[in-house]
Design a protein around this motif. Structure first.
Motif, PDB file in Angstrom:
ATOM      1  N   PHE A  38       7.456 -25.778 -23.047  1.00  0.00           N
ATOM      2  CA  PHE A  38       6.568 -26.445 -24.128  1.00  0.00           C
ATOM      3  C   PHE A  38       6.649 -25.706 -25.433  1.00  0.00           C
ATOM      4  O   PHE A  38       7.243 -24.541 -25.322  1.00  0.00           O
ATOM      5  N   TYR A  39       6.886 -26.654 -26.396  1.00  0.00           N
ATOM      6  CA  TYR A  39       7.122 -25.985 -28.038  1.00  0.00           C
ATOM      7  C   TYR A  39       5.818 -26.227 -28.724  1.00  0.00           C
ATOM      8  O   TYR A  39       5.151 -27.139 -28.771  1.00  0.00           O
ATOM      9  N   TYR A  40       5.793 -25.019 -29.468  1.00  0.00           N
ATOM     10  CA  TYR A  40       4.506 -24.984 -30.393  1.00  0.00           C
ATOM     11  C   TYR A  40       4.857 -25.747 -31.514  1.00  0.00           C
ATOM     12  O   TYR A  40       6.161 -25.740 -32.168  1.00  0.00           O
ATOM     13  N   ILE A  41       4.155 -26.822 -32.078  1.00  0.00           N
ATOM     14  CA  ILE A  41       4.715 -27.675 -32.986  1.00  0.00           C
ATOM     15  C   ILE A  41       3.457 -27.775 -34.249  1.00  0.00           C
ATOM     16  O   ILE A  41       3.698 -28.549 -35.263  1.00  0.00           O
ATOM     17  N   SER A  42       2.636 -26.698 -34.335  1.00  0.00           N
ATOM     18  CA  SER A  42       1.412 -26.656 -35.292  1.00  0.00           C
ATOM     19  C   SER A  42       1.984 -25.549 -36.337  1.00  0.00           C
ATOM     20  O   SER A  42       2.446 -24.705 -36.038  1.00  0.00           O
TER      21      SER A  42
END
Length: 107
Positions: A38-42
């Motif tokens: 999972f990638y942090y997109i915020s």
């Protein structure tokens, strides 16, 4: 002639070996669930933002901007049989950074 006698005498054992081989071939072919990334997109860096699952995606497009150091997490690995929410739990931002692989620069 002797081969026929051996085959007849051991027919059940031969059938069991063939059956076992067929069953094992299906076991090898079972597809196991793999770990997920999972990638942090915020851009949110407020306390608690890093453990908010809405700020993460499993799309590879979220990997843009990953570097070795930075102020935001880049990605986390979620083991097979687990979920993103259980991995992130109620961790603080610094705890999430501790388990993150790579980082993203501050926005």
């Amino acid at each position: 002639m002797k081969l026929n006698q051996i085959l007849k005498a051991n027919a059940v054992a031969i059938a069991a070996v063939i059956f076992s081989g067929a069953v094992m071939s299906f076991k090898v072919m079972e597809k196991k669930a793999a770990d997920q990334t999972f990638y942090y997109i915020s851009e949110d860096m407020n306390e608690g933002a890093f453990h908010n699952t809405a700020n993460w995606t499993n799309s590879a497009s979220g990997s843009a901007g990953c570097v070795t150091s930075g102020d935001r997490p880049c990605k986390v690995i979620v083991p097979e049989g687990s979920s993103l929410s259980s991995v992130l739990g109620s961790k603080t931002n610094s705890q999430v950074l501790g388990i993150a692989v790579d980082r993203k620069l501050a926005p």
